[in-house]
Design an enzyme around this catalytic site. Structure first.
Site, mmCIF file in Angstrom:
data_model
loop_
_atom_site.group_PDB
_atom_site.id
_atom_site.type_symbol
_atom_site.label_atom_id
_atom_site.label_comp_id
_atom_site.label_asym_id
_atom_site.label_seq_id
_atom_site.Cartn_x
_atom_site.Cartn_y
_atom_site.Cartn_z
ATOM 1 N N LYS A 44 3.937 -8.066 -44.476
ATOM 2 C CA LYS A 44 4.295 -9.028 -43.423
ATOM 3 C C LYS A 44 3.321 -10.196 -43.384
ATOM 4 O O LYS A 44 3.457 -11.106 -42.574
ATOM 5 C CB LYS A 44 4.300 -8.326 -42.052
ATOM 6 N N LYS A 46 0.237 -9.876 -42.471
ATOM 7 C CA LYS A 46 -0.649 -9.635 -41.329
ATOM 8 C C LYS A 46 -1.750 -8.664 -41.756
ATOM 9 O O LYS A 46 -1.564 -7.830 -42.630
ATOM 10 C CB LYS A 46 0.129 -8.971 -40.184
HETATM 11 N N1 C2G Z 1 5.667 -9.522 -27.948
HETATM 12 C C1 C2G Z 1 6.027 -9.998 -26.687
HETATM 13 N N2 C2G Z 1 5.206 -10.859 -26.046
HETATM 14 C C2 C2G Z 1 4.031 -11.249 -26.603
HETATM 15 C C3 C2G Z 1 3.642 -10.745 -27.862
HETATM 16 C C4 C2G Z 1 4.488 -9.874 -28.529
HETATM 17 O O1 C2G Z 1 7.097 -9.648 -26.159
HETATM 18 N N3 C2G Z 1 3.236 -12.123 -25.910
HETATM 19 C C5 C2G Z 1 6.580 -8.597 -28.631
HETATM 20 C C6 C2G Z 1 7.085 -9.133 -29.963
HETATM 21 O O2 C2G Z 1 8.166 -10.030 -29.777
HETATM 22 C C7 C2G Z 1 7.497 -7.847 -30.676
HETATM 23 C C8 C2G Z 1 6.495 -6.813 -30.104
HETATM 24 O O3 C2G Z 1 5.907 -7.399 -28.935
HETATM 25 O O4 C2G Z 1 8.820 -7.481 -30.298
HETATM 26 C C9 C2G Z 1 5.404 -6.460 -31.088
HETATM 27 O O5 C2G Z 1 4.783 -7.670 -31.495
HETATM 28 P P1 C2G Z 1 3.985 -7.665 -32.894
HETATM 29 O O6 C2G Z 1 3.042 -6.523 -32.926
HETATM 30 O O7 C2G Z 1 3.494 -9.059 -33.150
HETATM 31 O O8 C2G Z 1 5.168 -7.306 -33.915
HETATM 32 P P2 C2G Z 1 5.769 -8.165 -35.095
HETATM 33 O O9 C2G Z 1 4.675 -8.593 -36.021
HETATM 34 O O10 C2G Z 1 6.657 -9.170 -34.494
HETATM 35 O O11 C2G Z 1 6.569 -7.034 -35.920
HETATM 36 O O12 C2G Z 1 10.260 -5.205 -38.234
HETATM 37 C C10 C2G Z 1 9.829 -5.949 -37.125
HETATM 38 C C11 C2G Z 1 8.347 -6.266 -37.191
HETATM 39 O O13 C2G Z 1 7.563 -5.122 -37.503
HETATM 40 C C12 C2G Z 1 7.917 -6.846 -35.849
#
Ligand code: C2G
Length: 129
Positions: A44, A46
């Site tokens: 990803k 990350k």
């Molecule tokens: N999120 C949120 N508000 C934030 C930060 C994050 O609602 N201020 C939500 C994101 O939209 C996501 C979840 O928290 O639905 C997890 O965020 P991340 O850990 O950044 O996940 P991400 O990298 O988006 O991975 O297959 C899908 C991916 O693995 C999603």
């Protein structure tokens, strides 16, 4: 038993993550979290500060979470849907439209992100403190 699933990295766990999990859990009886492994995070683009095992430990301690499974691939969502009899996928709206192809398997719900907080911002703020 209505099963909800969501996926993410959940690094440096913060209010935005918890609110997403809280709202996702409210759509059903069971919430499964597909937690990105350290290897999948590399895919990803990350690099989580916290290891998969520690991120998993913290997620399992959250009352809204019933099961944590490893997320190792973009392509596992269909097999997860079948294996866990998932009724809905819930994601933050930064993903809006990205998972619409899965609507043939279950409901796909995009929720507003929590404003003002993100792992990226936390890392930036700590770097400049
Ligand atoms: N999120 C949120 N508000 C934030 C930060 C994050 O609602 N201020 C939500 C994101 O939209 C996501 C979840 O928290 O639905 C997890 O965020 P991340 O850990 O950044 O996940 P991400 O990298 O988006 O991975 O297959 C899908 C991916 O693995 C999603």
């Amino acid at each position: 038993m209505k099963t909800i699933i969501t996926y993410g990295t959940f690094d440096l766990l913060h209010k935005g993550h918890i609110r997403l999990l809280q709202r996702a859990a409210s759509y059903g009886d069971r919430l499964i979290v597909g937690l990105a492994t350290d290897e999948f995070n590399a895919v990803k683009g990350k690099r989580a500060y916290t290891s998969y095992e520690d991120r998993r430990f913290m997620l399992e301690a959250i009352k809204y979470v019933d099961l944590v499974i490893p997320e190792t691939s973009w392509d596992q969502k269909v097999s997860d849907a079948r294996k866990y009899h998932v009724d809905a996928l819930v994601m933050g709206n930064d993903w809006t439209g990205q998972f619409d192809d899965l609507k043939q398997y279950y409901d796909v719900i995009y929720l507003p992100r929590t404003e003002g907080v993100s792992t990226t911002q936390i890392k930036h703020d700590l770097n400049t403190a």
